[in-house]
Design a protein around this motif. Structure first.
Motif, PDB file in Angstrom:
ATOM      1  N   ILE A  86       0.857  -1.189   0.000  1.00  0.00           N
ATOM      2  CA  ILE A  86       0.000   0.000   0.000  1.00  0.00           C
ATOM      3  C   ILE A  86       0.890   1.235   0.000  1.00  0.00           C
ATOM      4  N   CYS A  87       1.988   1.126   0.729  1.00  0.00           N
ATOM      5  CA  CYS A  87       2.846   2.297   0.872  1.00  0.00           C
ATOM      6  C   CYS A  87       4.289   1.879   1.047  1.00  0.00           C
ATOM      7  N   GLU A  88       5.179   2.646   0.437  1.00  0.00           N
ATOM      8  CA  GLU A  88       6.611   2.396   0.555  1.00  0.00           C
ATOM      9  C   GLU A  88       7.276   3.763   0.655  1.00  0.00           C
ATOM     10  N   LEU A  89       7.738   4.081   1.856  1.00  0.00           N
ATOM     11  CA  LEU A  89       8.253   5.439   2.109  1.00  0.00           C
ATOM     12  C   LEU A  89       9.630   5.396   2.726  1.00  0.00           C
ATOM     13  N   PRO A  90      10.559   6.199   2.220  1.00  0.00           N
ATOM     14  CA  PRO A  90      11.839   6.281   2.925  1.00  0.00           C
ATOM     15  C   PRO A  90      11.639   7.006   4.257  1.00  0.00           C
ATOM     16  N   LEU A  91      12.190   6.444   5.299  1.00  0.00           N
ATOM     17  CA  LEU A  91      12.002   7.026   6.630  1.00  0.00           C
ATOM     18  C   LEU A  91      13.243   6.711   7.469  1.00  0.00           C
ATOM     19  N   SER A  92      13.853   7.734   8.008  1.00  0.00           N
ATOM     20  CA  SER A  92      15.145   7.526   8.664  1.00  0.00           C
ATOM     21  C   SER A  92      15.037   6.765   9.986  1.00  0.00           C
ATOM     22  N   ARG A  93      13.868   6.807  10.630  1.00  0.00           N
ATOM     23  CA  ARG A  93      13.742   6.058  11.882  1.00  0.00           C
ATOM     24  C   ARG A  93      12.354   5.421  11.986  1.00  0.00           C
ATOM     25  N   VAL A  94      12.225   4.510  12.914  1.00  0.00           N
ATOM     26  CA  VAL A  94      10.951   3.803  13.078  1.00  0.00           C
ATOM     27  C   VAL A  94       9.873   4.834  13.440  1.00  0.00           C
ATOM     28  N   SER A 150       1.241   8.678  13.719  1.00  0.00           N
ATOM     29  CA  SER A 150       0.900   9.012  12.331  1.00  0.00           C
ATOM     30  C   SER A 150       1.569  10.324  11.913  1.00  0.00           C
ATOM     31  N   LYS A 151       1.765  11.234  12.848  1.00  0.00           N
ATOM     32  CA  LYS A 151       2.364  12.527  12.477  1.00  0.00           C
ATOM     33  C   LYS A 151       3.824  12.382  12.021  1.00  0.00           C
ATOM     34  N   ASP A 152       4.444  11.228  12.272  1.00  0.00           N
ATOM     35  CA  ASP A 152       5.819  11.009  11.814  1.00  0.00           C
ATOM     36  C   ASP A 152       5.893  10.706  10.314  1.00  0.00           C
ATOM     37  N   ILE A 153       4.733  10.515   9.698  1.00  0.00           N
ATOM     38  CA  ILE A 153       4.702  10.215   8.264  1.00  0.00           C
ATOM     39  C   ILE A 153       4.449  11.515   7.502  1.00  0.00           C
ATOM     40  N   ASN A 154       5.333  11.850   6.589  1.00  0.00           N
ATOM     41  CA  ASN A 154       5.196  13.111   5.849  1.00  0.00           C
ATOM     42  C   ASN A 154       4.111  13.048   4.778  1.00  0.00           C
ATOM     43  N   HIS A 155       3.959  11.880   4.199  1.00  0.00           N
ATOM     44  CA  HIS A 155       3.019  11.752   3.088  1.00  0.00           C
ATOM     45  C   HIS A 155       1.588  11.921   3.598  1.00  0.00           C
ATOM     46  N   GLN A 156       0.913  12.911   3.010  1.00  0.00           N
ATOM     47  CA  GLN A 156      -0.392  13.301   3.539  1.00  0.00           C
ATOM     48  C   GLN A 156      -1.429  12.175   3.533  1.00  0.00           C
ATOM     49  N   ALA A 157      -1.534  11.474   2.389  1.00  0.00           N
ATOM     50  CA  ALA A 157      -2.571  10.442   2.279  1.00  0.00           C
ATOM     51  C   ALA A 157      -2.310   9.292   3.264  1.00  0.00           C
ATOM     52  N   TYR A 158      -1.053   8.869   3.376  1.00  0.00           N
ATOM     53  CA  TYR A 158      -0.726   7.770   4.292  1.00  0.00           C
ATOM     54  C   TYR A 158      -0.849   8.229   5.749  1.00  0.00           C
ATOM     55  N   SER A 167      -2.919  10.413   6.881  1.00  0.00           N
ATOM     56  CA  SER A 167      -4.329  10.459   7.271  1.00  0.00           C
ATOM     57  C   SER A 167      -4.910   9.044   7.388  1.00  0.00           C
ATOM     58  N   MET A 168      -4.436   8.122   6.555  1.00  0.00           N
ATOM     59  CA  MET A 168      -4.863   6.716   6.675  1.00  0.00           C
ATOM     60  C   MET A 168      -4.461   6.166   8.050  1.00  0.00           C
ATOM     61  N   LEU A 169      -3.209   6.423   8.420  1.00  0.00           N
ATOM     62  CA  LEU A 169      -2.726   5.931   9.717  1.00  0.00           C
ATOM     63  C   LEU A 169      -3.439   6.628  10.871  1.00  0.00           C
ATOM     64  N   ASP A 170      -3.678   7.912  10.685  1.00  0.00           N
ATOM     65  CA  ASP A 170      -4.352   8.680  11.730  1.00  0.00           C
ATOM     66  C   ASP A 170      -5.727   8.083  12.040  1.00  0.00           C
ATOM     67  N   ASN A 171      -6.440   7.698  10.964  1.00  0.00           N
ATOM     68  CA  ASN A 171      -7.770   7.107  11.147  1.00  0.00           C
ATOM     69  C   ASN A 171      -7.700   5.777  11.887  1.00  0.00           C
ATOM     70  N   ILE A 172      -6.629   5.038  11.681  1.00  0.00           N
ATOM     71  CA  ILE A 172      -6.530   3.717  12.312  1.00  0.00           C
ATOM     72  C   ILE A 172      -5.899   3.821  13.708  1.00  0.00           C
TER      73      ILE A 172
END
Lengths: 542, 246
Positions: A85-93, A97-105, A107-112
């Motif tokens: 569903i998503c593949e994002l470069p991220l320097s740390r674990v 949800s706010k740690d994810i820069n990509h808006q759509a992902y 908000s998806m994580l925020d909802n869950i």
């Protein structure tokens, strides 16, 4: 992005990349990469929110500590299909949800996730060899990954089987199908039927079982009050214990919240289900659980301020918003102090004594009944213990219902704020008891009652929170000045914030009457009366 | 979804290189990204090593026999897809002219992809035509690479004029200096005194052999020369474009 399902096969140790290479080289141009070692962190919340929604969250990073590029990649896959569903470069674990820069992902994580944090549920070392199928232009048409797994902290002989993963590239389905056909027919590798995460969880003995934290064991109608109370208290104590690690580590604010709710519910049972414990013992536990409530309050209050902080900023005019930042700093600083104090309380002998005494009592199935036999006065103290739980509970609930009607009915626009607080407490006790003993009532009417009650409680709860916040904000402003953290603009911003909260408080107070009247509507009242009515012959000592 | 058109009337000014590198950087950050190679020369497709071939050609797309979703190809990079060029695109102008609402047809074709992608980059052919008109209408931003020379600035004026004539919001036009050569006095003078009637970004792309070497490696610059001047310039450009788009 529209993704095709990857195909996953179970491989035995004897199959190596050479065998696959030999098989495919007749038909395809192949490129084989070196072995890579990756660390895979499987992530989920304490209560497995991603798993429940059929998603698998993971964060991969090279296991080579000397590698130049140690940036990780965060993935979300569909659990059943393995689709990415998503593949994002991220320097740390990522944690929230706010740690994810990509808006759509995000908000998806925020909802869950809501305000819950992602935690590492398993760490896996993945040894991967990759075969790339290329066309004559050296364009990738499909990828094959041969993976071997080692679960950290698991015995060498107890590891998940290796896998061959065939990954399609969009727009080249024929190549993918042909590779899958060759692997299936020639190598005769079986398809993996289970997500790798499930296999890992089986090996590690972890189960994403949330029922034990949320649901109560069913209460049989034949249970004595002590039998029922003991089950409820055991469950609530296990919730406390399950949340203790998370609140000490400050993984997210819900650990402390759930811990406090469990403590409050225990206190509610101790206070509401009368004549079950001997008086002396009851007084001890009531005092100690009350202490536990008190020591956890400052951290929870500060959690609440910090959770609401962005809302506070939004409530201010633009030119004042930045001046509230010092207040955030003040809250964070005090949160650390209070949290350390809370951890010390949990390390104290007093807490250890409380938990060990509590466990002793709960382990003893017949304790109150034995005491009953000793003296006349103690028999009176525990006289409800052997009575049927459904009768004792029902009677108490009925009494609380009447109390709510009385307290709520007497509230006028001139009543003190404390009167609403008292009503709020009664509502909470009432709600808890209904939830504890819900097995004894007809579900539908009780659900209706709980829905209306919840709305009333929200109104009273928000009102009380605002009363406390307004009072505390004034105190904080003074404290910040003493600590040299507040300039005139900050104090002004906090003053405006208090004004806004006061406006909201007035609105909630005006709303109260409507909520209460909805709660006591004659038809609803009739349903409650029917559901809660105590039969004449069921009378027991109150 | 944001549609970014890389456009200029002139050819050979770094349009395709911009589309490919910017799209790669967007995808590398995790944004779901698509490049549509609308130029029949197929340079973007070449850089991604994808054959410039679309089944049923442009006619198939315009008549609805094929949707864009059907012809998307995955590139070698995560989150990055391509709709390849096709030789039939040379007649796209004429074909567009034959369909109803010919100036918004590309916008209509892209609509179903809105939920699938965060960014769509249109690598436009160098011309003033119905295809250009379509892409200018469909785009949220029109990136115009401009060489800092007098003639290139004149072309930029023509593009703005073209937009005005078609009643297209010309504030969509964002330009940056491309193939900038610091050794040339004229280049420096123009960069120091950029045109005022159109938005000019601070970031510029240098005249660098690494950009030309994209054709040798057939990869975006950050892949084979991650720390090069050109890669850094594209990163700076992408940061600025992102802030404009948000």
């Amino acid at each position: 992005m529209k993704s095709l399902h990857s195909a996953q096969f179970i491989v035995s140790q004897s199959i190596d990349s050479d065998a696959i290479f030999t098989l495919l080289q007749h038909e395809f141009s192949l490129h084989e990469t070196d072995h890579t070692r990756l660390k895979c962190h499987y992530l989920d919340t304490f209560d497995w929110r991603m798993y429940q929604k059929n998603y698998v969250c993971s964060w991969y990073q090279t296991a080579n500590k000397r590698a130049k590029n140690r940036e990780g990649i965060f993935f979300i896959h569909e659990k059943e299909t393995g689709n990415s569903i998503c593949e994002l470069p991220l320097s740390r674990v990522p944690k929230f949800s706010k740690d994810i820069n990509h808006q759509a992902y995000r908000s998806m994580l925020d909802n869950i996730l809501g305000i819950r944090a992602l935690m590492t549920v398993a760490v896996l070392t993945v040894k991967r060899r990759q075969l790339i199928i290329l066309d004559e232009e050296h364009k990738t048409l499909a990828l094959l990954q041969l993976e071997q797994y080692t679960i950290d902290e698991s015995a060498d002989d107890d590891q998940p089987a290796g896998r061959l993963i065939v990954c399609p590239v969009r727009g080249y389905p024929k190549v993918f199908k042909r590779v899958v056909q060759l692997v299936t027919e020639q190598l005769k590798l079986p398809h993996s039927r289970e997500a790798l995460l499930d296999e890992v969880l089986t090996v590690t003995g972890k189960r994403p079982d949330t029922c034990k934290l949320t649901g109560f064991q069913e209460l049989e109608s034949s249970f004595s009050t002590w039998e029922a109370v003991r089950i409820l208290l055991q469950h609530l104590f296990s919730v406390m214990q399950a949340n203790e690690y998370g609140l000490r580590e400050a993984i997210d604010t819900e650990f402390l919240h759930d811990y406090r709710v469990a403590v409050r519910r225990i206190r509610s049972i101790l206070g509401q289900i009368k004549h079950v414990f001997p008086d002396k013992l009851l007084a001890y536990f009531k005092r100690e659980f009350s202490w536990l409530g008190t020591v956890t309050t400052p951290t929870r209050d500060l959690d609440m301020y910090l959770l609401k902080f962005d809302g506070y900023i939004q409530a201010l005019p633009d030119d004042l918003q930045q001046h509230l930042e010092m207040f955030r700093l003040f809250l964070q600083r005090h949160w650390k102090i209070e949290h350390a104090r809370l951890c010390r309380a949990l390390d104290s002998k007093r807490y250890q004594k409380l938990t060990s005494e509590w466990q002793k009592i709960l382990a003893n199935a017949d304790m109150p009944l034995q005491r009953e036999m000793s003296t006349g006065s103690q028999a009176q103290e525990t006289c409800n213990a052997a009575e049927p739980a459904r009768i004792v509970a029902r009677q108490r609930i009925w009494k609380l219902y009447k109390r709510i009607l009385k307290e709520g009915g007497s509230i006028t626009p001139q009543s003190h704020d404390e009167d609403l607080h008292e009503l709020r407490k009664s509502c909470k006790k009432f709600r808890y008891l209904i939830e504890f003993f819900q097995d004894y009532y007809v579900g539908k009417s009780m659900k209706q009652l709980l829905k209306t009650l919840k709305q009333l409680q929200d109104n009273l709860g928000d009102f009380q929170d605002l009363c406390v916040q307004i009072e505390q904000l004034n105190g904080f402003a003074e404290q910040m000045q003493q600590e040299g953290l507040a300039d005139t603009k900050t104090i002004m911003a906090m003053g405006v914030l208090v004004e806004r909260l006061n406006e909201r408080k007035t609105a909630l107070r005006a709303e109260f009457r409507r909520q209460f009247e909805s709660f006591i509507q004659p038809e609803k009242k009739a349903v409650f009366v029917e559901a809660l009515r105590v039969q004449q012959h069921e009378g027991v000592t109150e | 979804m944001k549609i970014v058109a890389c456009y200029n009337v002139k050819g050979g000014i770094g349009k395709t290189a911009a589309a490919v590198n910017l799209a790669f950087l967007a995808a590398h950050e995790g944004a779901r990204t698509l490049v549509w190679d609308l130029d029949p020369q197929g340079a973007a497709s070449f850089y991604f090593r994808i054959k410039p071939k679309v089944k049923k050609g442009s006619k198939g797309l315009l008549t609805g026999k094929k949707t864009l979703e059907d012809v998307v190809k995955g590139t070698d990079y995560p989150n990055l897809d391509l709709i390849p060029a096709d030789f039939s695109y040379r007649n796209l102008d004429l074909q567009l002219d034959e369909v109803k609402k010919s100036d918004t047809r590309i916008q209509k074709l892209l609509k179903p992809l809105a939920s699938e992608y965060d960014f769509i980059f249109l690598d436009c052919p160098p011309s003033i035509s119905l295809v250009s008109e379509n892409t200018l209408i469909a785009a949220d931003a029109v990136i115009v690479p401009t060489i800092p020379t007098t003639l290139s600035l004149r072309t930029l004026d023509q593009i703005v004029e073209f937009c005005n004539k078609l009643n297209i919001d010309h504030t969509k036009i964002i330009t940056f200096f491309s193939m900038m050569d610091n050794r040339k006095k004229l280049h420096k003078q123009i960069v120091e005194n950029p045109p005022q009637h159109v938005r000019v970004l601070d970031a510029s792309i240098p005249y660098a052999s690494d950009v030309e070497r994209m054709g040798v490696y057939r990869q975006p610059v950050p892949v084979f020369a991650g720390n090069s001047r050109a890669a850094k310039a594209y990163r700076a450009l992408w940061e600025e474009i992102k802030s404009v788009l948000h």
